[in-house]
Design an enzyme around this catalytic site. Structure first.
Site, short mmCIF file in Angstrom:
data_model
loop_
_atom_site.label_atom_id
_atom_site.label_comp_id
_atom_site.label_asym_id
_atom_site.label_seq_id
_atom_site.Cartn_x
_atom_site.Cartn_y
_atom_site.Cartn_z
N ASP A 158 122.39 -7.26 -0.38
CA ASP A 158 123.44 -8.08 -1.00
C ASP A 158 123.66 -7.68 -2.46
O ASP A 158 122.71 -7.36 -3.17
CB ASP A 158 122.96 -9.54 -0.95
CG ASP A 158 124.03 -10.54 -1.34
OD1 ASP A 158 125.11 -10.50 -0.73
OD2 ASP A 158 123.78 -11.36 -2.25
N GLU A 209 108.53 5.16 4.46
CA GLU A 209 107.21 5.02 5.10
C GLU A 209 107.33 4.41 6.49
O GLU A 209 106.37 4.36 7.24
CB GLU A 209 106.31 4.11 4.26
CG GLU A 209 105.93 4.68 2.93
CD GLU A 209 105.24 3.61 2.07
OE1 GLU A 209 104.58 2.70 2.62
OE2 GLU A 209 105.40 3.68 0.84
C1 NOJ Z 1 127.81 -11.33 -0.96
C2 NOJ Z 1 127.64 -12.18 0.25
O1 NOJ Z 1 128.16 -11.50 1.36
C3 NOJ Z 1 128.32 -13.48 -0.05
O2 NOJ Z 1 128.46 -14.28 1.09
C4 NOJ Z 1 127.57 -14.18 -1.15
O3 NOJ Z 1 128.26 -15.35 -1.52
C5 NOJ Z 1 127.42 -13.28 -2.38
N1 NOJ Z 1 127.08 -11.93 -2.06
C6 NOJ Z 1 126.35 -13.82 -3.30
O4 NOJ Z 1 125.09 -13.62 -2.74
#
Ligand code: NOJ
Length: 539
Positions: free
Chosen positions: A205, A255
């Site tokens: 993310d 790994e």
């Molecule tokens: C991207 C994620 O896909 C989204 O749903 C989220 O709100 C933001 N990152 C923050 O983590």
């Protein structure tokens, strides 16, 4: 399929699961891991290689679980760590790998580290795991700089003792300080925790957001939403110093045989390959198709550029039409090309939506991404042709974007409505109570049970396409694109051709044996229709 000669992910079909809305085994209105396990036969029949599970960790769910309070345990609403282990094992039995979501940019404000930071003094080691700063102004009453949160409003929140903390998203999602060795070590350990449990990989993310400029400078007078794409040496986005972290993680992944990372990296097209260098991420989502209107020239150039970028670093592209953050593509394609779908959610005019055209085009688009070399990521419900639920009542909206933007952005709830498994019942096959987010009436007709019975359904189109893809299309074939007005066309080895008429009038039907078509075809290929053909050399 996991294993084999080539890395499995180079040409995988990965199915994204938004746990809360996929399948609810205990019938409490919220999807859960037991629900995912119960639907593994459905996923295996669909013909996917792996699932990517959106965050399932303990969380107050202020941002759908992207606010993690415990990276090593599940939220009780979703299940237990034993459920997760059982899912990973069962999925493997079905030939399906499990990708989990790594959320390294921020934690929840309920994470023990942040709770400790709030209880500790300014300047303490507990505060140094996040970004706490003094404010500006005579009394420190102004935020430390002008950065804005992605969800709207300032990216800083002030606490009782006067310090401010940084959150690029909701105020319940404080950003970690990635200069701090304790943060780095903690994530090394989180990676190993899940890799040791046999996951096939991780979706990462906010991949370009981890590092912040050490001086925390103002961004200045520029639209901040656009600034991330426009400014060089941006103070918090796509900074060069994010890459050493990726290399560190890659060495851990190396790994574990076959394990991969896919980055969520909304960055400029020319910067994306940097994330895909051989010692960095294995893949990064190609988001340009998510942003592309239904237009052959745009699709052709996005596809060509994605290939060039991936090839330059020895990788393959990673195709996406929809995910849990964007307006679902059958709805996007039902809108005129000059309309911004996210704005349209709030402002309309809603009568502009042509649902039939959207659905026709979604069928054709699916046949493009499933025919292209590289990986394809399907979002749950894509295979059912679910539209965006744009008319959810304001009273049920859950996405923090809605309130944080001062109700100027409607948010992402409309693409997160629970899956209809059956055509009847209070939750359309999810249990005895209404689901956490209401399903619209139209979902019943799109239920899995109905589509399985209909040979021409979207679900059966996906099943056929994935079966042909698996049988005939491998990532090693030559790929060539043709450029013609209104038509997207490309060939792959063994005489395979994908041809899509995106124009408004029919084009002559190309010769060859038809493997699959997205709509009815005859001597002509109608508008908004895709066909897969094979010539005699392919037999
Ligand atoms: C991207 C994620 O896909 C989204 O749903 C989220 O709100 C933001 N990152 C923050 O983590």
């Amino acid at each position: 399929m996991i294993g084999g000669r080539r890395p499995w992910w180079l040409h995988a079909a990965v199915y994204q699961i938004y746990v809360r809305s996929f399948a609810d085994a205990n019938g409490d209105g919220t999807g859960d891991v037991a629900g995912i396990r119960s639907r593994l036969p459905y996923l295996a029949d669909l013909g996917i290689d792996a699932i990517w599970v959106n965050p399932w960790y303990r969380s107050p769910l202020h941002d759908g679980g992207y606010d993690v309070a415990d990276y090593r345990n599940l939220d009780p609403r979703f299940g237990t760590i034993e459920d997760a282990e059982a899912l990973i094992a069962d999925a493997r039995e079905h030939g399906i790998g499990v990708l989990v979501d790594l959320v390294p940019n921020h934690s929840s404000s309920e994470h023990p580290w942040f709770v400790e930071a709030l209880a500790s003094a300014p300047g303490s080691p507990a505060r140094a795991r996040y970004h706490f700063k003094a404010g500006r102004g005579v009394e420190g009453e102004l935020p430390p700089n002008d950065w804005l949160s992605n969800f709207g409003g300032p990216a800083w929140t002030r606490i009782d003792d006067g310090e401010w903390y940084l959150h690029l998203f909701d105020s319940s999602q404080p950003d970690f300080n990635w200069e701090n060795p304790a943060v780095i070590a903690e994530f090394d350990d989180i990676l190993r925790f899940w890799l040791d449990r046999g996951i096939a990989g991780m979706r990462v993310d906010v991949a370009p957001g981890l590092m912040k400029h050490p001086d925390f400078p103002d961004i200045g007078d520029v639209s901040q939403a656009d600034s991330a794409m426009a400014i060089k040496d941006h103070p918090f986005w796509d900074r060069d110093d994010v890459h050493p972290i990726i290399r560190r993680w890659r060495s851990i992944f190396d790994e574990y045989d076959g394990a991969m990372m896919v980055a969520e990296a909304w960055v400029r097209a020319d910067r994306l390959p940097l994330y895909l260098r051989p010692d960095e991420y294995h893949q990064a989502f190609e988001f340009d198709l998510v942003r592309a209107p239904w237009d052959a020239a745009t699709f052709t150039s996005v596809i060509g550029e994605a290939f060039a970028a991936a090839n330059a670093v020895g990788s393959t592209p990673t195709w996406v039409l929809s995910n849990h953050d964007v307006v679902r593509h059958p709805t996007r394609y039902g809108l005129p090309g000059d309309i911004d779908p996210a704005k349209w959610l709030l402002d309309g005019p809603h009568e502009l939506l042509d649902e039939e055209a959207g659905s026709r085009r979604a069928r054709a688009a699916a046949m493009i991404v499933m025919a292209l070399p590289g990986s394809v990521y399907l979002y749950q419900g894509d295979e059912l042709g679910l539209p965006e639920v744009w008319d959810l009542p304001e009273s049920v909206l859950d996405d923090p974007v809605w309130e944080n933007s001062g109700r100027r952005r409607k948010g992402r709830d409309g693409c997160r409505v629970p899956i209809p498994w059956e055509a009847t019942g209070p939750s359309l096959g999810n249990g005895a109570v209404a689901p956490w987010m209401p399903q619209p009436e139209g979902f019943a007709a799109l239920a899995v049970s109905e589509q399985l019975r209909d040979e021409d359904s979207m679900l059966n189109l996906y099943r056929s396409a994935l079966a042909i893809r698996r049988e005939r299309l491998t990532s090693d074939e030559d790929f060539e694109q043709a450029v013609s007005p209104n038509v997207v066309e490309f060939t792959r080895g063994r005489g395979f051709r994908c041809i899509v008429n995106m124009g408004t009038s029919p084009v002559p039907m190309p010769t060859g044996e038809v493997l699959l078509a997205s709509g009815s075809i005859g001597d002509e290929l109608p508008s908004d229709t895709a066909v897969w053909l094979v010539d005699s050399s392919g037999e």
